[in-house]
Design an enzyme around this catalytic site. Structure first.
Site, PDB file in Angstrom:
ATOM      1  N   LYS A 143     -16.622 -18.489   3.277  1.00 17.30           N
ATOM      2  CA  LYS A 143     -18.044 -18.453   3.583  1.00 17.30           C
ATOM      3  C   LYS A 143     -18.907 -17.783   2.535  1.00 17.30           C
ATOM      4  O   LYS A 143     -18.564 -16.731   2.011  1.00 17.30           O
ATOM      5  CB  LYS A 143     -18.248 -17.723   4.906  1.00 17.30           C
TER       6      LYS A 143
ATOM      7  N   GLY B  31      -8.299  -8.935   0.405  1.00 10.85           N
ATOM      8  CA  GLY B  31      -7.167  -9.240   1.272  1.00 10.85           C
ATOM      9  C   GLY B  31      -6.477 -10.565   0.973  1.00 10.85           C
ATOM     10  O   GLY B  31      -5.327 -10.612   0.545  1.00 10.85           O
TER      11      GLY B  31
ATOM     12  N   ARG C 161       0.830  -1.216   0.000  1.00 14.31           N
ATOM     13  CA  ARG C 161       0.000   0.000   0.000  1.00 14.31           C
ATOM     14  C   ARG C 161       0.864   1.266   0.000  1.00 14.31           C
ATOM     15  O   ARG C 161       0.503   2.270  -0.617  1.00 14.31           O
ATOM     16  CB  ARG C 161      -0.957  -0.002   1.191  1.00 14.31           C
TER      17      ARG C 161
ATOM     18  N   GLY D 170     -12.300  -4.612   1.624  1.00 12.43           N
ATOM     19  CA  GLY D 170     -13.736  -4.303   1.667  1.00 12.43           C
ATOM     20  C   GLY D 170     -14.198  -3.478   0.477  1.00 12.43           C
ATOM     21  O   GLY D 170     -15.277  -3.724  -0.082  1.00 12.43           O
TER      22      GLY D 170
HETATM   23  C1  3PG Z   1      -8.802  -1.729   4.590  1.00 12.83           C
HETATM   24  O1  3PG Z   1      -7.814  -2.113   5.218  1.00 12.83           O
HETATM   25  O2  3PG Z   1      -9.556  -2.473   3.943  1.00 12.83           O
HETATM   26  C2  3PG Z   1      -9.058  -0.253   4.533  1.00 12.83           C
HETATM   27  O3  3PG Z   1      -7.960   0.455   4.995  1.00 12.83           O
HETATM   28  C3  3PG Z   1     -10.313   0.106   5.325  1.00 12.83           C
HETATM   29  O4  3PG Z   1     -10.164  -0.209   6.678  1.00 12.83           O
HETATM   30  P1  3PG Z   1     -11.471  -0.394   7.584  1.00 12.83           P
HETATM   31  O5  3PG Z   1     -12.115  -1.682   7.165  1.00 12.83           O
HETATM   32  O6  3PG Z   1     -11.002  -0.401   9.013  1.00 12.83           O
HETATM   33  O7  3PG Z   1     -12.388   0.768   7.303  1.00 12.83           O
END
Ligand code: 3PG
Length: 394
Positions: A195, A352, A34, A375
């Site tokens: 899941k 992720g 990142r 996310g």
């Molecule tokens: C992530 O790591 O997906 C982003 O930085 C967002 O983080 P968060 O889910 O804590 O909002």
């Protein structure tokens, strides 16, 4: 608007929202991807003589300063990775921030402390937005991976300052547009992971958009069980059988092929090196669990990859983190990477675990685009508008 539209910024204070929510262990950054990704935006702005003020969150400190969520070690890591000095201010809005910003020279880079140390950040509170904006003349958002949050630093600031997309944000959006926005057809999606419950919206959206949906990982078991296949002790959400059937019906109606494993690598224990065998999917022993897709399944998946012009991938095909149950994920990832290198496939991946799996397979570099978003990538795949992106479009 992108940095191409930003004009003369010499001497201007540019607030740049970046995502420095990087994995850390014992005070050290364990994956700097990142940080590397925001390098181009920072370099471009600094080299044009702007005062580059970085805003970021780290972890989930719930609106209060907490030492373990300080960005100070990340500032040091960022300086190391980018090869330029990065200052640090112990807060993002108070006099500490103001003094550090006032002391900046043109071309300097300064990281402000975790925006989530203030409750106003996640509430997108107008007073907090104003306090952040007081330190800047221009706002640049380069944090696609935080764009699913309507927070002060990801959304609010774009309402009160001239706002632009940074280079990484721009690259993400262009790649995603190629992936599902206006993709070359046929489009194949691979969705894996443990899941179904976390990916119902994703699957429901995808069956309407893609030509084929490959379902892998633990969630494939839920689909297999829903159609009556015995999955033994495999991880499966039997209470979601009805949902899984509805998704399959929706896929059939939309003309989307759903590809489930035809064989599986089964074991009696969930651990690295566990004794295992490959069985046909209708021959899973009652006391065994499926931990990976078998060779025949991989062959089928690779044939779909061969037919695809565009591939969108989220989630591993098996328990890739424990060997030897990484084989299906590795084989399919390498095959997709190869097709991409040959210029025959546009491949976009994110989430992720997915990035970790593609790195593990040594395939990530050959994909057309690998998103660092977790996310946000999922919400984008679900077809949801991302607040941090929507506000930049206005
Ligand atoms: C992530 O790591 O997906 C982003 O930085 C967002 O983080 P968060 O889910 O804590 O909002």
């Amino acid at each position: 608007k992108t940095l191409d539209d930003i004009g003369d910024i010499r001497g201007k204070r540019v607030l740049v929202r970046v995502d420095l929510n990087v994995p850390m262990a014992e005070g050290k950054v364990t994956d700097a991807t990142r940080i590397e990704r925001v390098g181009p935006t920072i370099a471009e702005l600094a080299d044009k003589g702007a005062k580059v003020i970085l805003l970021a969150h780290f972890g989930r400190p719930k609106g209060e300063p907490k030492a373990e969520f300080s960005l100070e070690p990340v500032a040091k890591a960022t300086a190391g990775v980018l090869g330029r000095a990065v200052g640090f201010a112990g807060d993002c809005v108070d006099e500490k921030a103001a003094a550090a910003v006032a002391a900046m020279q043109d071309g300097d880079v300064l990281l402000l402390e975790n925006t989530r140390f203030h409750k106003g950040e996640e509430k997108n509170d107008p007073d907090f937005v104003k306090a952040l904006a007081a330190n800047g003349d221009i706002y640049v958002n380069d944090a696609f991976s935080a764009a699913h949050r309507a927070h002060a630093s990801t959304e609010g600031l774009a309402h009160v300052l001239p706002a632009y997309a940074g280079r990484t944000m721009q690259a993400e959006l262009e790649a995603l547009e190629k992936g599902l926005g206006n993709p070359a057809k046929p489009v194949v999606a691979i969705v894996g992971g443990a899941k179904v419950s976390t990916k119902i919206d994703l699957l429901s959206n995808l069956v309407r958009k893609v030509d084929a949906l490959v379902i892998g990982g633990g969630m494939a078991n839920t689909f297999l069980a829903a159609r009556g296949t015995e999955v033994g002790k495999s991880l499966a959400e039997h209470d979601l059988a009805q949902t899984a059937r509805q998704i399959m019906i929706a896929a059939a109606e939309a003309g989307c092929a759903v590809i489930l494993p035809v064989d599986g690598v089964v074991a009696r224990e969930f651990k690295a090196g566990a004794a295992n065998e490959t069985v046909a999917i209708d021959a899973v022993p009652q006391d065994a669990m499926i931990l990976d897709a078998g060779e025949k399944s991989v062959e089928t998946i690779n044939q779909w990859i061969d037919r695809a012009a565009t591939l969108v991938w989220n989630g591993p095909l098996g328990a890739f983190e424990i060997e030897p149950f990484d084989r299906a994920t590795v084989a399919a990832a390498r095959h997709a990477a190869e097709r991409t290198s040959e210029g025959k496939l546009i491949s976009v991946a994110g989430g992720g675990d997915t990035v970790a799996a593609l790195n593990h397979a040594g395939a990530a570099d050959d994909f057309t685009y690998v998103s660092t978003a977790g996310g946000a990538f999922l919400e984008w795949m679900e077809g949801k508008p991302l607040p941090g992106v929507e506000v930049l479009k206005r």
